[in-house]
Design a protein around this motif. Structure first.
Motif, PDB file in Angstrom:
ATOM      1  N   UNK A  66       0.852  -1.185   0.000  1.00  0.00           N
ATOM      2  CA  UNK A  66       0.000   0.000   0.000  1.00  0.00           C
ATOM      3  C   UNK A  66       0.884   1.231   0.000  1.00  0.00           C
ATOM      4  N   UNK A  67       0.299   2.361  -0.380  1.00  0.00           N
ATOM      5  CA  UNK A  67       1.071   3.586  -0.465  1.00  0.00           C
ATOM      6  C   UNK A  67       0.134   4.778  -0.292  1.00  0.00           C
ATOM      7  N   UNK A  68       0.667   5.861   0.265  1.00  0.00           N
ATOM      8  CA  UNK A  68      -0.126   7.075   0.419  1.00  0.00           C
ATOM      9  C   UNK A  68       0.739   8.273   0.084  1.00  0.00           C
ATOM     10  N   UNK A  97       0.028   4.950   9.063  1.00  0.00           N
ATOM     11  CA  UNK A  97      -0.510   3.727   9.659  1.00  0.00           C
ATOM     12  C   UNK A  97      -0.988   2.776   8.572  1.00  0.00           C
ATOM     13  N   UNK A  98      -0.917   1.499   8.877  1.00  0.00           N
ATOM     14  CA  UNK A  98      -1.519   0.481   8.018  1.00  0.00           C
ATOM     15  C   UNK A  98      -2.394  -0.393   8.907  1.00  0.00           C
ATOM     16  N   UNK A  99      -3.690  -0.162   8.824  1.00  0.00           N
ATOM     17  CA  UNK A  99      -4.651  -0.977   9.564  1.00  0.00           C
ATOM     18  C   UNK A  99      -4.929  -2.233   8.764  1.00  0.00           C
ATOM     19  N   UNK A 100      -4.660  -3.372   9.359  1.00  0.00           N
ATOM     20  CA  UNK A 100      -4.807  -4.646   8.668  1.00  0.00           C
ATOM     21  C   UNK A 100      -5.888  -5.463   9.365  1.00  0.00           C
ATOM     22  N   UNK A 101      -6.969  -5.694   8.674  1.00  0.00           N
ATOM     23  CA  UNK A 101      -8.090  -6.478   9.208  1.00  0.00           C
ATOM     24  C   UNK A 101      -8.251  -7.762   8.421  1.00  0.00           C
ATOM     25  N   UNK A 133      -4.654   2.344   4.670  1.00  0.00           N
ATOM     26  CA  UNK A 133      -3.493   3.171   4.964  1.00  0.00           C
ATOM     27  C   UNK A 133      -3.964   4.584   5.280  1.00  0.00           C
ATOM     28  N   UNK A 134      -3.305   5.215   6.237  1.00  0.00           N
ATOM     29  CA  UNK A 134      -3.670   6.578   6.608  1.00  0.00           C
ATOM     30  C   UNK A 134      -2.435   7.304   7.121  1.00  0.00           C
ATOM     31  N   UNK A 186      -3.642  10.512  -1.495  1.00  0.00           N
ATOM     32  CA  UNK A 186      -4.105   9.477  -2.414  1.00  0.00           C
ATOM     33  C   UNK A 186      -3.502   8.146  -2.006  1.00  0.00           C
ATOM     34  N   UNK A 187      -4.284   7.105  -2.158  1.00  0.00           N
ATOM     35  CA  UNK A 187      -3.862   5.791  -1.685  1.00  0.00           C
ATOM     36  C   UNK A 187      -3.855   4.773  -2.814  1.00  0.00           C
TER      37      UNK A 187
END
Length: 121
Positions: A52-54, A83-87, A73-74, A60-61
């Protein structure tokens, strides 16, 4: 000197969640708007892949297909952290996760030290 520090990895069961952090120092997100922060991962025996990238300018993601709908990603410009929230984690998400100062993951980028994510069944 630009430095990134990745953290937040750990051992989690299938279906669980983790939040990775990439804390940047040596530059401000507000001052280096041409930068992007990317997350990459490398599993044993496999090549490193972009996750992922921001962009720091407008947020933009981008996500690789295998994590779309599960990872988010935020960025926090005050904390200079991405941050990378992984669910809904899957076993195939098991890897060492790195952050870098671009979406391309070039050798000349600044890289964090990596954080291990292990997903068990």
């Amino acid at each position: 000197e630009v430095q990134l520090q990745a953290s937040g990895g750990g051992l989690v069961q299938t279906g669980g969640s983790l939040r990775l952090s990439c804390a940047a120092s040596g530059f401000s997100f507000d001052d280096f708007r041409d930068y992007a922060i990317g997350w990459f991962r490398q599993a044993p025996g496999k090549e490193r892949e972009g996750v992922s990238c921001i962009t720091l300018s407008d947020g933009r993601t981008w996500y690789t297909n295998s994590v779309k709908g599960r990872f988010t990603i935020s960025k926090d410009n005050v904390k200079n952290t991405v941050y990378l929230q992984m669910n809904s984690l899957k076993r195939e998400d098991t890897a060492i996760y790195y952050c870098a100062t671009s979406c391309s993951g070039l050798p000349d980028d600044s890289w964090g030290q990596g954080t291990q994510v292990t997903v068990s069944s």
